[in-house]
Design an enzyme around this catalytic site. Structure first.
Site, PDB file in Angstrom:
ATOM      1  N   SER A  67      -1.814   0.328  -8.593  1.00  0.00           N
ATOM      2  CA  SER A  67      -2.105   1.602  -7.935  1.00  0.00           C
ATOM      3  C   SER A  67      -1.872   1.571  -6.428  1.00  0.00           C
ATOM      4  CB  SER A  67      -3.539   2.050  -8.211  1.00  0.00           C
ATOM      5  OG  SER A  67      -4.460   1.270  -7.480  1.00  0.00           O
ATOM      6  N   LYS A 104      -8.484   0.921  -2.701  1.00  0.00           N
ATOM      7  CA  LYS A 104      -7.938   2.267  -2.532  1.00  0.00           C
ATOM      8  C   LYS A 104      -7.605   2.488  -1.055  1.00  0.00           C
ATOM      9  CE  LYS A 104      -8.876   3.652  -6.798  1.00  0.00           C
ATOM     10  NZ  LYS A 104      -8.723   2.373  -7.444  1.00  0.00           N
TER      11      LYS A 104
END
Length: 154
Positions: A67, A104
């Site tokens: 990701s 993230k």
């Protein structure tokens, strides 16, 4: 914030600055959607002292998933996370989301912060409205091996 000196590569002292053992935390950081199948890892890696300005607040985490690919962070990399740094817009952070540790990008829009994937091929990372999220630390750098997976020893 750490009071240890920070060096650019061209400024490194000729006599060296020693090494420091940095713990590798586990399970692997989720760089995608959570996976409960990771084993706990307990080890340490010696790094040059100049890479780790605040040793008590610094940890290494193995990355699992893709990701954060567009940020140059890939499956199998090690992320060096410093808990003493203050995150800001654009920081890559380790966050605990409903108790699951993940990596993230922090995006600040006005007075609101959100967490985002950094992979254009993935859907937008959406936190549930009642999700509990806390920033655990800021990624200072990553370590990547450039060997074929079959030839890599971990």
């Amino acid at each position: 914030m750490s009071k240890a000196p920070l060096y650019r590569v061209e400024e490194l002292p000729a006599d060296g600055v020693g090494t420091i053992r940095v713990p590798v935390m586990g399970p692997a950081l989720c760089a995608g959607f959570p996976s409960p199948a990771d084993d706990f890892q307990e080890q340490a890696i010696e790094l040059p002292r100049w890479l780790v300005p605040n040793p008590p607040a610094t940890f290494l985490w193995r990355i699992a998933g893709f990701s954060m690919r567009d940020a140059g962070i890939h499956d199998g990399d090690l992320a060096c996370v410093d808990r003493s740094l203050t995150p800001g817009h654009g920081s890559i952070v380790v966050a605990a989301v409903d108790g699951e540790m993940s990596i993230k990008r922090m995006v600040v829009e006005g007075n609101r912060a959100r967490l985002a994937f950094d992979n254009a091929e993935l859907p937008v990372y959406a936190l549930q409205e009642l999700a509990e999220a806390a920033i655990w630390g800021v990624v200072r750098f990553t370590i990547r091996w450039h060997l074929a997976a079959a030839g890599r020893s971990r």
